[in-house]
Design a protein around this motif. Structure first.
Motif, PDB file in Angstrom:
ATOM      1  N   ASN A   1      32.049 -21.762  -9.485  1.00  0.00           N
ATOM      2  CA  ASN A   1      32.453 -22.811 -10.041  1.00  0.00           C
ATOM      3  C   ASN A   1      32.041 -23.060 -11.643  1.00  0.00           C
ATOM      4  OD1 ASN A   1      33.624 -24.063  -7.751  1.00  0.00           O
ATOM      5  ND2 ASN A   1      31.661 -24.633  -7.202  1.00  0.00           N
TER       6      ASN A   1
ATOM      7  N   THR B   1      27.662 -29.513  -6.423  1.00  0.00           N
ATOM      8  CA  THR B   1      27.977 -29.897  -5.171  1.00  0.00           C
ATOM      9  C   THR B   1      26.882 -30.086  -4.526  1.00  0.00           C
ATOM     10  OG1 THR B   1      28.870 -27.992  -4.218  1.00  0.00           O
ATOM     11  CG2 THR B   1      30.268 -29.190  -5.542  1.00  0.00           C
ATOM     12  N   ILE B   2      26.904 -30.529  -3.320  1.00  0.00           N
ATOM     13  CA  ILE B   2      25.566 -30.601  -2.598  1.00  0.00           C
ATOM     14  C   ILE B   2      25.816 -29.247  -1.695  1.00  0.00           C
ATOM     15  CG2 ILE B   2      27.251 -31.409  -0.705  1.00  0.00           C
ATOM     16  CD1 ILE B   2      23.487 -32.394  -1.222  1.00  0.00           C
TER      17      ILE B   2
ATOM     18  N   THR C   1      34.644 -25.236 -14.084  1.00  0.00           N
ATOM     19  CA  THR C   1      35.086 -26.440 -14.010  1.00  0.00           C
ATOM     20  C   THR C   1      34.333 -27.352 -14.782  1.00  0.00           C
ATOM     21  OG1 THR C   1      32.945 -26.626 -12.298  1.00  0.00           O
ATOM     22  CG2 THR C   1      35.093 -26.182 -11.324  1.00  0.00           C
TER      23      THR C   1
ATOM     24  N   TYR D   1      23.202 -38.932  -3.671  1.00  0.00           N
ATOM     25  CA  TYR D   1      23.860 -37.911  -4.474  1.00  0.00           C
ATOM     26  C   TYR D   1      25.158 -37.487  -3.960  1.00  0.00           C
ATOM     27  CZ  TYR D   1      24.269 -33.711  -7.260  1.00  0.00           C
ATOM     28  OH  TYR D   1      24.805 -32.567  -7.964  1.00  0.00           O
ATOM     29  N   ILE D   2      25.395 -37.426  -2.874  1.00  0.00           N
ATOM     30  CA  ILE D   2      26.851 -37.237  -2.358  1.00  0.00           C
ATOM     31  C   ILE D   2      27.822 -38.391  -2.711  1.00  0.00           C
ATOM     32  CG2 ILE D   2      28.274 -37.099  -0.175  1.00  0.00           C
ATOM     33  CD1 ILE D   2      25.929 -35.479   1.215  1.00  0.00           C
TER      34      ILE D   2
ATOM     35  N   LYS E   1      27.731 -39.976  -5.079  1.00  0.00           N
ATOM     36  CA  LYS E   1      27.703 -40.341  -6.616  1.00  0.00           C
ATOM     37  C   LYS E   1      27.036 -41.744  -7.082  1.00  0.00           C
ATOM     38  CE  LYS E   1      31.903 -37.495  -7.149  1.00  0.00           C
ATOM     39  NZ  LYS E   1      31.064 -36.332  -7.464  1.00  0.00           N
TER      40      LYS E   1
ATOM     41  N   GLU F   1      26.112 -26.034  -3.047  1.00  0.00           N
ATOM     42  CA  GLU F   1      25.299 -25.420  -4.104  1.00  0.00           C
ATOM     43  C   GLU F   1      23.654 -25.878  -3.975  1.00  0.00           C
ATOM     44  OE1 GLU F   1      27.468 -24.511  -7.889  1.00  0.00           O
ATOM     45  OE2 GLU F   1      28.432 -26.651  -7.214  1.00  0.00           O
TER      46      GLU F   1
ATOM     47  N   ASN G   1      27.729 -31.340 -12.888  1.00  0.00           N
ATOM     48  CA  ASN G   1      26.664 -31.633 -11.885  1.00  0.00           C
ATOM     49  C   ASN G   1      27.193 -30.775 -10.483  1.00  0.00           C
ATOM     50  OD1 ASN G   1      25.344 -33.639 -13.014  1.00  0.00           O
ATOM     51  ND2 ASN G   1      26.811 -35.322 -12.291  1.00  0.00           N
TER      52      ASN G   1
ATOM     53  N   ASN H   1      33.200 -30.544 -14.368  1.00  0.00           N
ATOM     54  CA  ASN H   1      31.906 -31.220 -13.847  1.00  0.00           C
ATOM     55  C   ASN H   1      30.883 -30.385 -13.920  1.00  0.00           C
ATOM     56  OD1 ASN H   1      30.440 -33.175 -12.562  1.00  0.00           O
ATOM     57  ND2 ASN H   1      31.142 -32.879 -10.647  1.00  0.00           N
TER      58      ASN H   1
ATOM     59  N   HIS I   1      19.202 -35.464  -6.648  1.00  0.00           N
ATOM     60  CA  HIS I   1      19.092 -35.080  -5.140  1.00  0.00           C
ATOM     61  C   HIS I   1      17.820 -35.277  -4.626  1.00  0.00           C
ATOM     62  CE1 HIS I   1      18.194 -30.843  -6.328  1.00  0.00           C
ATOM     63  NE2 HIS I   1      17.707 -30.888  -5.187  1.00  0.00           N
TER      64      HIS I   1
ATOM     65  N   ARG J   1      25.092 -27.337 -13.779  1.00  0.00           N
ATOM     66  CA  ARG J   1      25.602 -25.941 -13.786  1.00  0.00           C
ATOM     67  C   ARG J   1      25.296 -25.252 -15.214  1.00  0.00           C
ATOM     68  NH1 ARG J   1      30.491 -28.122 -11.119  1.00  0.00           N
ATOM     69  NH2 ARG J   1      30.219 -27.746  -8.798  1.00  0.00           N
TER      70      ARG J   1
END
Length: 358
Positions: A9, A18-19, A12, A181-182, A184, A21, A16, A14, A189, A202
């Motif tokens: 990703n 993902t959970i 992308t 965190y999921i 937002k 990753e 931040n 964003n 996290h 990232r």
């Protein structure tokens, strides 16, 4: 590069992760310690007299290795080895909740404490809890003097009662941060990352280009003068080692995951079907070590106290029988069989119930 290929990703918008990753990089971080511990145990078993001490101090050796590797990645790439492998970096959180670029030396030291010291302390506390709980169940504390027994019993009973609640509180906090965190509600996290004021983002294309230029500039022949080239050799070797480790990690992780799947309880039936072979002959009796405890003349005697075994207990790593108090105390002090010096732990003790009436 392999560490960037693992991350899909990069393009992308964003920043931040993902959970998925985050969970992937944390799973990779937890699988390295058992791999190193297993390798040290195999080495110690092959020659207990020479390499047995490696397995006994394996946790401390792993801490030193982990500190060197994590410090190198935090200093050069802004993230731990597993975070960099999945294309993530650590950034400093400012007061309004936004993130600034990179981390300072102060936050790098805090990150090292979080990555190296905290897991080591938790591992030792878990081992202490298991040992004290076993002592409480077996009544091993009865061998202490009355004053010492009373003092230690109070401390250990408090620890046995309090530590599970502390562990439960910590796991609940981690789960709560995952959920926040999921959905937002939080850009961090982990409660530990929140405490030190750091979050994960990232890697950008600019970060990857900067890392590539850094690798080019750290070559052995990058200096202009002979002195600069000689002084660049240690730094170049460190970057070469990091590059080899990063490119070899996919193979290592795949192999470890395959071993974990092969010996998992869910796959036990399939493994038995594949390995349905004739029963091999029993292994030969382990030979006593050169500097090990000498065996007594009669098999009913304990090799440690030389008396008739009371509460006879077999050590599964070697098969020899001892008094339970003798071998339990010896294992806690030395971590190996007293006769063969094979790596052993108290969980490998097997109590024998002998009928003395016959």
């Amino acid at each position: 590069m392999a560490e960037f290929a693992a991350h899909l990703n990069q393009g992308t918008a964003n920043a931040n992760p993902t959970i998925f990753e985050i969970v992937a990089q944390e799973s990779m971080a937890t699988v390295l310690r058992p791999a190193v511990s297993y390798g040290l145990k195999v080495l110690a078993t092959s020659n207990p007299d020479r390499w047995g001490w490696l397995w006994r101090v394996g946790d401390e050796l792993y801490v030193i290795l982990d500190y060197i590797v994590q410090n190198h990645y935090l200093k050069n790439f802004g993230g731990s080895i597993s975070e960099h492998f999945y294309g993530l970096k650590r950034v400093f959180n400012v007061e309004n909740g936004e993130s600034s670029g990179g981390i300072s030396n102060y936050h790098r030291y805090l990150s090292l404490i979080m990555l190296v010291a905290v897991p080591y302390a938790k591992l030792k506390l878990d081992q202490l809890f298991e040992r004290i709980r076993e002592e409480n169940v077996t009544g091993y504390l009865a061998s202490y003097s009355s004053r010492k027994r009373s003092y230690f019993l109070q401390l250990k009973r408090v620890f046995i009662y309090v530590y599970p609640w502390l562990h439960f509180t910590g796991e609940t906090a981690i789960l709560s941060y995952y959920l926040l965190y999921i959905f937002k509600f939080c850009n961090v996290h982990s409660p530990l990352l929140h405490v030190i004021g750091v979050s994960l983002q990232r890697l950008t294309r600019q970060d990857m280009l900067a890392h590539s230029m850094q690798n080019v500039n750290t070559g052995v022949f990058s200096g202009k003068t002979l002195t600069e080239r000689i002084s660049a050799i240690p730094r170049s070797l460190a970057h070469l080692l990091a590059s080899v480790l990063a490119n070899g990690l996919p193979v290592i992780v795949f192999f470890l995951k395959f071993i974990d799947w092969w010996y998992s309880s869910e796959n036990k039936g399939a493994v038995q079907a594949v390995t349905q072979l004739p029963i091999p002959p029993p292994p030969p009796q382990p030979k006593p070590a050169q500097h090990g405890v000498k065996l007594p003349p009669h098999p009913a005697q304990c090799p440690l106290c030389k008396k008739v075994c009371t509460n006879p207990t077999a050590l599964s790593s070697s098969g020899y029988v001892f008094c339970y108090p003798c071998i339990y105390k010896y294992l806690n002090q030395h971590g190996c069989c007293p006769v063969t010096h094979l790596p052993s732990a108290s969980k490998q003790l097997v109590r024998l119930y002998v009928d003395d009436t016959n």
